[in-house]
Design an enzyme around this catalytic site. Structure first.
Site, PDB file in Angstrom:
ATOM      1  N   PRO A 265       0.816  -1.219   0.000  1.00  0.00           N
ATOM      2  CA  PRO A 265       0.000   0.000   0.000  1.00  0.00           C
ATOM      3  C   PRO A 265       0.846   1.264   0.000  1.00  0.00           C
ATOM      4  O   PRO A 265       1.918   1.301   0.604  1.00  0.00           O
ATOM      5  CB  PRO A 265      -0.770  -0.118   1.320  1.00  0.00           C
ATOM      6  CG  PRO A 265       0.138  -0.890   2.210  1.00  0.00           C
ATOM      7  CD  PRO A 265       0.896  -1.850   1.325  1.00  0.00           C
ATOM      8  N   ARG A 299      -1.199  16.149  -9.690  1.00  0.00           N
ATOM      9  CA  ARG A 299      -2.322  15.208  -9.812  1.00  0.00           C
ATOM     10  C   ARG A 299      -3.559  15.793 -10.497  1.00  0.00           C
ATOM     11  O   ARG A 299      -4.148  15.120 -11.349  1.00  0.00           O
ATOM     12  CB  ARG A 299      -2.691  14.616  -8.443  1.00  0.00           C
ATOM     13  CG  ARG A 299      -1.555  13.824  -7.788  1.00  0.00           C
ATOM     14  CD  ARG A 299      -2.042  13.010  -6.590  1.00  0.00           C
ATOM     15  NE  ARG A 299      -2.910  11.940  -7.019  1.00  0.00           N
ATOM     16  CZ  ARG A 299      -4.226  11.962  -6.966  1.00  0.00           C
ATOM     17  NH1 ARG A 299      -4.853  12.985  -6.458  1.00  0.00           N
ATOM     18  NH2 ARG A 299      -4.932  10.950  -7.420  1.00  0.00           N
ATOM     19  N   TYR A 303      -4.139  13.536 -13.755  1.00  0.00           N
ATOM     20  CA  TYR A 303      -5.199  12.518 -13.637  1.00  0.00           C
ATOM     21  C   TYR A 303      -6.582  13.147 -13.524  1.00  0.00           C
ATOM     22  O   TYR A 303      -7.534  12.453 -13.168  1.00  0.00           O
ATOM     23  CB  TYR A 303      -4.997  11.674 -12.367  1.00  0.00           C
ATOM     24  CG  TYR A 303      -3.619  11.113 -12.182  1.00  0.00           C
ATOM     25  CD1 TYR A 303      -3.116  10.130 -13.040  1.00  0.00           C
ATOM     26  CD2 TYR A 303      -2.818  11.529 -11.129  1.00  0.00           C
ATOM     27  CE1 TYR A 303      -1.854   9.607 -12.845  1.00  0.00           C
ATOM     28  CE2 TYR A 303      -1.552  11.001 -10.927  1.00  0.00           C
ATOM     29  CZ  TYR A 303      -1.078  10.047 -11.787  1.00  0.00           C
ATOM     30  OH  TYR A 303       0.158   9.521 -11.592  1.00  0.00           O
ATOM     31  N   CYS A 329       3.199  29.032 -16.326  1.00  0.00           N
ATOM     32  CA  CYS A 329       2.796  29.460 -17.663  1.00  0.00           C
ATOM     33  C   CYS A 329       2.183  28.296 -18.425  1.00  0.00           C
ATOM     34  O   CYS A 329       2.744  27.817 -19.427  1.00  0.00           O
ATOM     35  CB  CYS A 329       3.997  30.009 -18.412  1.00  0.00           C
ATOM     36  SG  CYS A 329       4.592  31.494 -17.660  1.00  0.00           S
ATOM     37  N   GLU A 330       1.088  27.770 -17.931  1.00  0.00           N
ATOM     38  CA  GLU A 330       0.373  26.658 -18.553  1.00  0.00           C
ATOM     39  C   GLU A 330      -1.100  26.827 -18.208  1.00  0.00           C
ATOM     40  O   GLU A 330      -1.430  26.983 -17.023  1.00  0.00           O
ATOM     41  CB  GLU A 330       0.817  25.307 -17.963  1.00  0.00           C
ATOM     42  CG  GLU A 330       2.243  24.924 -18.184  1.00  0.00           C
ATOM     43  CD  GLU A 330       2.556  24.496 -19.603  1.00  0.00           C
ATOM     44  OE1 GLU A 330       1.647  24.033 -20.315  1.00  0.00           O
ATOM     45  OE2 GLU A 330       3.724  24.641 -19.993  1.00  0.00           O
TER      46      GLU A 330
HETATM   47  C1  LIG Z   1       3.695  -2.291  -8.232  1.00  0.00           C
HETATM   48  C2  LIG Z   1       3.040  -1.282  -7.376  1.00  0.00           C
HETATM   49  N1  LIG Z   1       2.849  -1.565  -6.081  1.00  0.00           N
HETATM   50  C3  LIG Z   1       2.253  -0.687  -5.243  1.00  0.00           C
HETATM   51  C4  LIG Z   1       1.814   0.537  -5.696  1.00  0.00           C
HETATM   52  C5  LIG Z   1       1.171   1.464  -4.723  1.00  0.00           C
HETATM   53  O1  LIG Z   1      -0.142   1.676  -5.087  1.00  0.00           O
HETATM   54  P1  LIG Z   1      -1.116   2.520  -4.170  1.00  0.00           P
HETATM   55  O2  LIG Z   1      -0.441   3.799  -3.876  1.00  0.00           O
HETATM   56  O3  LIG Z   1      -2.317   2.684  -4.990  1.00  0.00           O
HETATM   57  O4  LIG Z   1      -1.375   1.715  -2.938  1.00  0.00           O
HETATM   58  C6  LIG Z   1       1.986   0.875  -7.042  1.00  0.00           C
HETATM   59  C7  LIG Z   1       1.493   2.172  -7.545  1.00  0.00           C
HETATM   60  O5  LIG Z   1       0.939   2.332  -8.561  1.00  0.00           O
HETATM   61  C8  LIG Z   1       2.621  -0.054  -7.908  1.00  0.00           C
HETATM   62  O6  LIG Z   1       2.830   0.239  -9.202  1.00  0.00           O
END
Ligand SMILES: Cc1ncc(COP(=O)(O)O)c(C=O)c1O
Length: 399
Positions: A265, A299, A303, A329-330
């Site tokens: 995580p 972000r 996204y 400047c965007e």
């Molecule tokens: C291989 C892998 N593990 C873990 C993560 C962590 O993901 P998140 O921040 O969603 O828990 C990522 C992020 O994209 C990832 O690419």
């Protein structure tokens, strides 16, 4: 007035300047422990995904809580080492690992390299043979599962560049079994980030368990199933599944395998633990121009991500709908469109919430802007964990 763990934000911003990232140590602890507790009924290890935020003090804090590390580059492995993680506490993930990165990971002996292709296994085999060693690998499979998240953070479908197609993995393991210099110790899947619908996570976990069973029949017995990261957070305040719902969605599928579960995580621990403090530098028409923009927090532009943006000191000025924009400047440099806020004045302080993950790590020097400082609030006080970059820091690299 907005506070972080009881500490008012305005004096912190006055002392350390803006833009400023601020983190709550208590929130980091609480969110790490929530995941750890939710998986307590099953052998597991949490490898915090450093990519979400790898500021040393944060990596060290997670290590002190008992976390291990998921590193995504040679740089992140080095940061993990400097934060005190031992090699056996590090898994190395990444879609394009260079020979130099692989060699370094093999030399220190990481817990596992999560491999992305047959070619990468060949390269690890060759490097390990030269070093007369046997390297532990986990096969990152692409289970062709739609994580139902933003396409830019969706990684588990056939159309994505990540992992080995799951229907090729069994055959690949059969070929790899006879190799003296690599050992398949795990299976890995990470199907995306900011996942708030648990069903794709259940499906990905089930795919790993099925493959592990097939491999056992073939004679490859593995040690762990790495279910990646991905658990989302609520950016707008609406309810989303937490650690308990996540565990309830995957453990019934994973537990019968009897294998250790590895979790990676990042966002779920760090996003709500951080905020970006920024001051108003201009107000014109519908635009409120802040001193933070895409260089501090990309972000919203990358996204289309939504972050709540709150005035730190509430006023009774009439509210109106404005666009909260950055100074770059965007035209895309917009932190929040159509936000209803009390009409602000130049100098007013705002907090962009839930920016502890994928915020400071994605900062850049575009427009020769300086990386913001970062502070951690702990036991009622704020301390600097990263000083603000200076122009001399940047120019020191230039000849
Ligand atoms: C291989 C892998 N593990 C873990 C993560 C962590 O993901 P998140 O921040 O969603 O828990 C990522 C992020 O994209 C990832 O690419």
């Amino acid at each position: 007035m907005l506070v972080c763990d009881g500490v008012p934000l305005e004096p912190i911003a006055a002392e350390h300047g803006t833009p400023l990232y601020i983190y709550s140590a208590a929130t980091i602890d609480e969110r790490y422990r929530a995941i750890d507790d939710a998986f307590a009924g099953c052998p597991h290890s949490i490898h915090y995904a450093l990519k979400a935020n790898s500021t040393l003090a944060i990596a060290r804090r997670l290590r002190a809580l008992g976390s291990f590390a998921d590193a995504n580059s040679g740089g992140e492995i080095e940061v993990a080492r400097r934060a005190g993680f031992t090699p056996s506490q590090i898994v190395f993930t990444g879609v394009g690992k260079t020979m130099a990165e692989l060699g370094a990971a093999i030399d220190i002996g990481v817990r596992s390299i999560n491999v992305e292709s047959a070619g990468e296994i060949e390269r690890i085999e060759a490097l390990s043979r030269e070093r007369k060693t046997r390297t532990k690998i986990a096969i990152r499979v692409n289970p062709d599962v739609d994580a139902k998240t933003h396409p830019h953070i969706s990684t588990g479908m056939k159309i994505n560049k990540f992992g080995i197609p799951i229907d090729e993995a069994r055959q690949l393991c059969a070929v790899t079994r006879g190799r003296p210099n690599v050992q398949v110790v795990g299976l890995h899947a990470h199907v995306g980030s900011q996942i708030t619908n648990m069903e794709p996570l259940t499906r990905a976990a089930a795919a790993l368990v099925t493959l592990a069973r097939e491999l056992a029949l073939d004679g490859t017995s593995i040690e762990h199933l790495d279910i990646g990261g991905g658990l989302g957070v609520s950016y707008d305040g609406s309810p989303v599944p937490g650690a308990d719902e996540y565990a309830a969605a995957v453990l019934p599928v994973l537990r019968p395998s009897g294998l250790e579960i590895v979790l990676e995580p990042g966002r779920h621990i760090m996003a709500p633990a951080g905020a970006l403090l920024t001051r108003v530098v201009d107000v014109k028409g519908p635009f409120v121009v802040m001193d933070a923009g895409m260089t501090e927090l990309i972000r919203p532009m990358m996204y289309n991500a939504f972050h709540r943006i709150e005035p730190v000191v509430l006023t009774d000025a009439p509210s109106s709908s404005v666009h909260i924009v950055g100074p770059l400047c965007e035209s895309s440099d917009t932190l929040g469109k159509d936000r209803e806020i009390p009409r602000p004045n130049v100098g007013d302080l705002f907090a962009v919430l839930d920016t502890g993950a994928y915020g400071s790590v994605m900062a850049s020097n575009y427009n020769r802007r300086l990386m913001p400082a970062e502070v951690m609030v702990e036991n009622g006080a704020a301390r600097v964990i990263r000083r603000r970059q200076t122009l001399d820091d940047i120019l020191a690299l230039e000849l």
